[in-house]
Design a protein around this motif. Structure first.
Motif, mmCIF file in Angstrom:
data_model
loop_
_atom_site.group_PDB
_atom_site.id
_atom_site.type_symbol
_atom_site.label_atom_id
_atom_site.label_comp_id
_atom_site.label_asym_id
_atom_site.label_seq_id
_atom_site.Cartn_x
_atom_site.Cartn_y
_atom_site.Cartn_z
ATOM 1 N N THR A 60 0.840 -1.204 0.000
ATOM 2 C CA THR A 60 0.000 0.000 0.000
ATOM 3 C C THR A 60 0.870 1.248 0.000
ATOM 4 O OG1 THR A 60 -1.586 -1.257 1.293
ATOM 5 C CG2 THR A 60 -1.949 1.118 1.179
ATOM 6 N N ASN B 258 -5.811 -9.050 -8.451
ATOM 7 C CA ASN B 258 -6.877 -8.944 -7.467
ATOM 8 C C ASN B 258 -7.896 -7.932 -8.001
ATOM 9 O OD1 ASN B 258 -8.460 -8.683 -5.191
ATOM 10 N ND2 ASN B 258 -6.940 -7.609 -3.963
ATOM 11 N N ASP C 106 2.217 -4.498 -9.735
ATOM 12 C CA ASP C 106 1.921 -4.919 -8.362
ATOM 13 C C ASP C 106 1.832 -6.439 -8.379
ATOM 14 O OD1 ASP C 106 0.579 -5.720 -6.049
ATOM 15 O OD2 ASP C 106 -0.793 -4.009 -6.039
ATOM 16 N N LYS D 57 1.287 -11.557 1.778
ATOM 17 C CA LYS D 57 0.597 -12.743 1.254
ATOM 18 C C LYS D 57 1.535 -13.944 1.238
ATOM 19 C CE LYS D 57 -2.492 -9.737 0.484
ATOM 20 N NZ LYS D 57 -3.832 -9.599 0.938
ATOM 21 N N ASN E 120 -1.347 -5.519 -12.431
ATOM 22 C CA ASN E 120 -1.393 -6.264 -11.178
ATOM 23 C C ASN E 120 -1.537 -7.732 -11.566
ATOM 24 O OD1 ASN E 120 -4.100 -6.723 -8.775
ATOM 25 N ND2 ASN E 120 -1.955 -7.210 -8.543
HETATM 26 N N1 PMP Z 1 -1.966 -4.762 -3.885
HETATM 27 C C1 PMP Z 1 -2.884 -5.729 -3.986
HETATM 28 C C2 PMP Z 1 -3.287 -6.198 -5.326
HETATM 29 C C3 PMP Z 1 -3.458 -6.282 -2.833
HETATM 30 O O1 PMP Z 1 -4.391 -7.221 -2.934
HETATM 31 C C4 PMP Z 1 -3.054 -5.797 -1.576
HETATM 32 C C5 PMP Z 1 -3.640 -6.377 -0.322
HETATM 33 N N2 PMP Z 1 -2.770 -7.310 0.162
HETATM 34 C C6 PMP Z 1 -2.086 -4.799 -1.526
HETATM 35 C C7 PMP Z 1 -1.581 -4.286 -2.684
HETATM 36 C C8 PMP Z 1 -1.642 -4.229 -0.223
HETATM 37 O O2 PMP Z 1 -0.616 -4.988 0.335
HETATM 38 P P1 PMP Z 1 0.004 -4.638 1.766
HETATM 39 O O3 PMP Z 1 -0.863 -5.308 2.761
HETATM 40 O O4 PMP Z 1 1.377 -5.193 1.720
HETATM 41 O O5 PMP Z 1 -0.021 -3.158 1.918
#
Ligand code: PMP
Ligand code: GLN
Length: 388
Positions: A97, A170, A198, A231, A166
């Motif tokens: 994030t 997701n 990402d 993850k 990405n």
């Molecule tokens: N990018 C995607 C596509 C996500 O699904 C997520 C949630 N895990 C994140 C970023 C954010 O990751 P983090 O918890 O490391 O901030």
């Protein structure tokens, strides 16, 4: 009261917080927000405890502990054959994030155009709003979430500053293919755009393997790779993310990072050095455990009457609800929590116009088997409740 920043006008609480709060309020089984309901391995926890007890509790260097950056470099070499300079090209940040925030903040001026593939993870659009950049959406079409290359060509203009991809994706679970990445890369080079990729679900894939965008040598100097330990090691609450980019790009991103968080939790960084040293068997087990869970939740959802789209990567299953209800996705998810006791994520908030796609709902299977089975028991009453 004086007015708040206009940047916030289009920002709402996230759908993840909303659904998790509602699930907790109604005692529903939470298959909405994407986090495992189990912890990562003890050896990583022990390393964190040891670091705390060993007085590793003061600020880390802003770009991250050097030994962790080296461990990240080793990982990229080991899995993908990629070479990075740990001192200049790797930055540890507080979750993907923050990586998304610091990167987009470093690259974008008001009016710059950003290509997003929709459905898209919510943070990218928020960063367009924060920076004043203009999002241009390319639709990934269900059920296989392919995009039309012509759409992408038409969306790119002289103002396009970057694309955000990405993969694994997701919420759809799509893995961008080598050919798709190559097409995106070529167009980005022709237009001299940055590519933000990402890849937080990079190690959660099934029939096919993840292809990192940075493995195409000719695009490499424009690519910013974002990933996270959340993850891969099942510690979403630790918020240890990282980014890899050529030195000149990393330098700019670090200028933002130093004023967002300055640095990331020191003992947890130490623990992640151990995590990155995990043998291949760790990654094999991660994949096979999630594969079993994917198939378990897939069959539970099918039995309950859902049309499912099994993911190639990530830990989400997308379902199409249009066959058994006229409710839209948000109404359906609220009904599912309150009347059936299971929480999921409506996917319309991942589209540019929330009213455009309202028949898709995402379920998370990063949950213990008995929790998934229990959700299955509750979902057995779904049809009856829909008809009552
Ligand atoms: N990018 C995607 C596509 C996500 O699904 C997520 C949630 N895990 C994140 C970023 C954010 O990751 P983090 O918890 O490391 O901030
Ligand atoms: N990435 C998680 C998901 O997609 C949510 C993370 C968050 O709540 N910010 O569910």
């Amino acid at each position: 009261m004086p007015a708040f920043s206009e940047r916030l006008q289009k920002i709402k609480p996230t759908i993840f917080s909303h659904m998790t709060n509602l699930a907790n309020q109604h005692g529903a089984i939470n298959l909405s927000q994407g986090f495992p309901d189990f912890d990562g391995p003890d050896f990583i926890k022990n390393a964190a405890i040891e670091a705390i007890r060993g007085d590793k509790n003061q600020y880390a260097p802003s770009a991250g502990i050097q030994e962790l950056r080296e461990a990240i470099v080793d990982k990229y070499k080991r899995f993908y054959g990629l070479e990075y300079d740990s001192a200049k090209e790797v930055t540890v940040v507080s979750g993907a994030t923050e990586a998304i925030f610091s990167t987009m903040f470093a690259l974008l001026n008001p009016g710059d155009e950003v290509i997003l593939f929709e459905p898209c993870y919510d943070a990218y659009l928020a960063l367009c709003h924060f920076t004043g950049a203009v999002p241009k959406f390319i639709r990934l079409h269900s059920p296989n979430f392919a995009f039309n290359l012509e759409d992408l060509k038409n969306a790119m203009t002289s103002r396009t500053k970057c694309l955000v991809i990405n993969t694994p994706h997701n919420p759809s679970g799509k893995l961008f293919s080598k050919k798709e990445l190559e097409d995106i890369g070529k167009l980005s080079m022709d237009n001299d755009c940055f590519i933000i990729t990402d890849e937080v679900y990079e190690h959660i894939t099934y029939e096919k393997n993840h292809v990192p965008m940075a493995t195409f040598p000719r695009f490499r100097d424009h690519v910013i790779t974002i990933s996270s330990t959340a993850k891969t090691f099942s510690f979403t609450g630790w918020k240890i993310g990282y980014l890899l980019a050529p030195e000149d790009i990393s330098k700019q991103i670090r200028l933002v990072h130093q004023f967002v968080t300055f640095s990331t939790a020191t003992p947890l960084q130490h623990a992640m050095i151990e995590a990155f040293r995990a043998p291949s068997s760790y990654y094999d087990a991660l994949k096979s455990d999630y594969w079993k869970k994917r198939d378990l939740l897939g069959s539970i959802l099918q039995e309950a009457g859902f049309k499912t789209i099994l993911p190639e990567g990530s830990y989400y299953i997308v379902t199409d609800i249009s066959e058994f209800t006229t409710m839209n996705d948000l109404e359906f998810c609220e009904f599912l929590i309150k009347d059936v006791g299971v929480a999921a994520i409506p996917m319309s908030p991942f589209y540019c116009e929330e009213s455009s796609i309202t028949n898709l709902v995402r379920f998370c299977f990063a949950k213990q088997d008995d929790v998934l089975i229990n959700a299955g028991r509750r979902l057995k009453s779904l049809r009856e409740k829909l008809n009552s």
